[in-house]
Design a protein around this motif. Structure first.
Motif, short mmCIF file in Angstrom:
data_model
loop_
_atom_site.label_atom_id
_atom_site.label_comp_id
_atom_site.label_asym_id
_atom_site.label_seq_id
_atom_site.Cartn_x
_atom_site.Cartn_y
_atom_site.Cartn_z
N GLU A 1 0.81 -1.21 0.00
CA GLU A 1 0.00 0.00 0.00
C GLU A 1 0.85 1.28 0.00
N PHE A 2 1.81 1.35 0.88
CA PHE A 2 2.67 2.53 0.97
C PHE A 2 3.69 2.55 -0.17
N GLN A 3 4.20 1.39 -0.54
CA GLN A 3 5.18 1.23 -1.62
C GLN A 3 6.35 2.20 -1.48
N PRO A 4 7.16 2.01 -0.44
CA PRO A 4 8.30 2.92 -0.24
C PRO A 4 9.29 2.83 -1.40
N GLU A 5 10.02 3.91 -1.61
CA GLU A 5 11.03 3.91 -2.67
C GLU A 5 12.10 2.86 -2.38
N ILE A 6 12.52 2.16 -3.42
CA ILE A 6 13.62 1.21 -3.34
C ILE A 6 14.73 1.76 -4.22
N VAL A 7 15.83 2.17 -3.58
CA VAL A 7 16.89 2.91 -4.26
C VAL A 7 18.09 1.99 -4.49
N LEU B 1 36.38 4.68 -25.32
CA LEU B 1 37.74 4.18 -25.29
C LEU B 1 38.76 5.21 -25.79
N SER B 2 38.28 6.40 -26.17
CA SER B 2 39.19 7.41 -26.72
C SER B 2 39.90 8.22 -25.64
N THR B 3 39.39 8.17 -24.41
CA THR B 3 40.02 8.92 -23.32
C THR B 3 40.26 8.00 -22.14
N TYR B 4 41.23 8.36 -21.31
CA TYR B 4 41.56 7.55 -20.14
C TYR B 4 41.38 8.41 -18.89
N SER B 5 40.31 8.17 -18.19
CA SER B 5 40.07 8.93 -16.96
C SER B 5 40.21 8.06 -15.72
N HIS B 6 39.89 6.78 -15.83
CA HIS B 6 40.05 5.80 -14.75
C HIS B 6 39.46 6.29 -13.42
N THR B 7 38.17 6.48 -13.43
CA THR B 7 37.44 6.90 -12.24
C THR B 7 36.35 5.88 -11.94
N TRP B 8 35.63 6.12 -10.85
CA TRP B 8 34.44 5.32 -10.55
C TRP B 8 33.25 5.92 -11.29
N LYS B 9 32.44 5.07 -11.89
CA LYS B 9 31.23 5.52 -12.58
C LYS B 9 30.02 5.04 -11.79
N GLU B 10 29.11 5.96 -11.55
CA GLU B 10 27.92 5.65 -10.74
C GLU B 10 26.79 5.11 -11.62
N VAL B 11 26.11 4.12 -11.07
CA VAL B 11 24.87 3.62 -11.67
C VAL B 11 23.82 3.66 -10.57
N SER B 12 22.66 4.25 -10.85
CA SER B 12 21.62 4.34 -9.81
C SER B 12 20.24 4.31 -10.44
N HIS B 13 19.27 3.94 -9.62
CA HIS B 13 17.87 3.89 -10.07
C HIS B 13 16.97 3.90 -8.84
N VAL B 14 15.80 4.50 -8.98
CA VAL B 14 14.81 4.52 -7.91
C VAL B 14 13.54 3.81 -8.41
N PHE B 15 13.17 2.73 -7.73
CA PHE B 15 11.90 2.07 -8.00
C PHE B 15 10.80 2.77 -7.21
N SER B 16 9.73 3.17 -7.90
CA SER B 16 8.60 3.79 -7.22
C SER B 16 7.33 3.38 -7.95
N SER B 17 6.21 3.46 -7.25
CA SER B 17 4.91 3.10 -7.83
C SER B 17 4.98 1.76 -8.56
N VAL C 1 21.22 -1.51 -1.92
CA VAL C 1 19.77 -1.55 -2.09
C VAL C 1 19.19 -0.99 -0.80
N ILE C 2 18.56 0.17 -0.87
CA ILE C 2 18.05 0.85 0.32
C ILE C 2 16.56 1.12 0.14
N VAL C 3 15.77 0.68 1.09
CA VAL C 3 14.35 1.00 1.11
C VAL C 3 14.18 2.25 1.95
N LYS C 4 13.66 3.31 1.34
CA LYS C 4 13.53 4.59 2.03
C LYS C 4 12.09 4.81 2.47
#
Length: 233
Positions: free
Chosen positions: A129-135, A176-192, A224-227
């Motif tokens: 019923e409440f369906q909290p966000e799942i991040v 592949l044309s540049t070299y930055s070598h960093t962390w890349k973020e992937v995120s999504h919010v499940f709602s409704s 995985v965080i339920v808010k």
């Protein structure tokens, strides 16, 4: 404290005013489980790395070891179900009749966790019923290893663990044309997402390469965080 007092404590601390808080639940155990606001994934950084520090540069020996081939990275993968898929050699860019000294061989290393939301302390009426966000959040190492080095598949599952109520897939390509070598973020919010969610399947795949030495793609900070946020209908 009485059951009613524990229920009110959960409601107040998680700002759940208006959420279904049925009698008959063990609110003390739910409060102690802290199912809202914490990372439900076990062992979110098996390589012992953090996104707040750049990924380590590979340390290459002066003379290649040349084997034996490796297809799985080092790390403590406790809590994850892992598997390895060794890919066939890619000869598409080699002219016919050309002689090759060595070819890199790629592999996918898969890691999955299936979270039981009720076992983590969440209750059915809240999910239905409440369906909290799942991040969802993840960080992977940007490298020049290959144009495709990371995939993420997250599914919200019903009680039978096979019914997919909602899902999100990420299959990025790398520059592949540049070299930055960093962390890349992937995120999504499940709602409704609708009623019936009882499990979350979190699966990501990272590509590795063996060519004289082993070159992994690393990750960190999976979550995985339920808010306690009610999603719009």
């Amino acid at each position: 404290m009485s059951a009613t007092e524990w229920r009110k404590k959960c409601e107040a601390e998680w700002s759940l005013q208006g959420a279904p808080m049925p009698d008959g639940l063990d609110w003390k155990s739910i409060y102690e489980a802290k199912p809202l606001g914490r990372n439900l994934l076990r062992n979110p950084a098996p390589h012992g790395l953090t996104k707040d520090t750049p990924p380590p540069e590979p340390e290459l020996p002066e003379v290649p070891t040349n084997g034996p081939p490796r297809f799985q990275p080092d790390g403590d993968f406790t809590g994850w179900t892992t598997s390895t898929e060794i890919l066939p050699y890619d000869t598409s860019g080699i002219p016919e009749g050309a002689v090759t000294c060595a070819l890199g061989q790629y592999s996918w290393f898969s890691m999955e966790q299936v979270l039981d939301l009720k076992a983590e302390g969440l209750w059915e009426k809240l999910l239905d019923e409440f369906q909290p966000e799942i991040v969802i959040q993840d960080w992977y190492e940007e490298t020049q290893l290959h144009v495709s080095i990371y995939e993420l598949y997250v599914k919200l599952l019903g009680a039978d663990k096979s019914t997919v109520i909602s899902e999100h897939t990420v299959t990025p390509t790398e520059d592949l044309s540049t070299y930055s070598h960093t962390w890349k973020e992937v995120s999504h919010v499940f709602s409704s997402y609708g009623p019936g969610v009882r499990y979350v399947s979190f699966l990501h795949r990272l590509k590795n390469k063996f060519m004289g030495e082993f070159f992994p793609t690393l990750f960190t900070g999976s979550s995985v965080i339920v808010k306690p946020i009610k999603t719009s209908s």
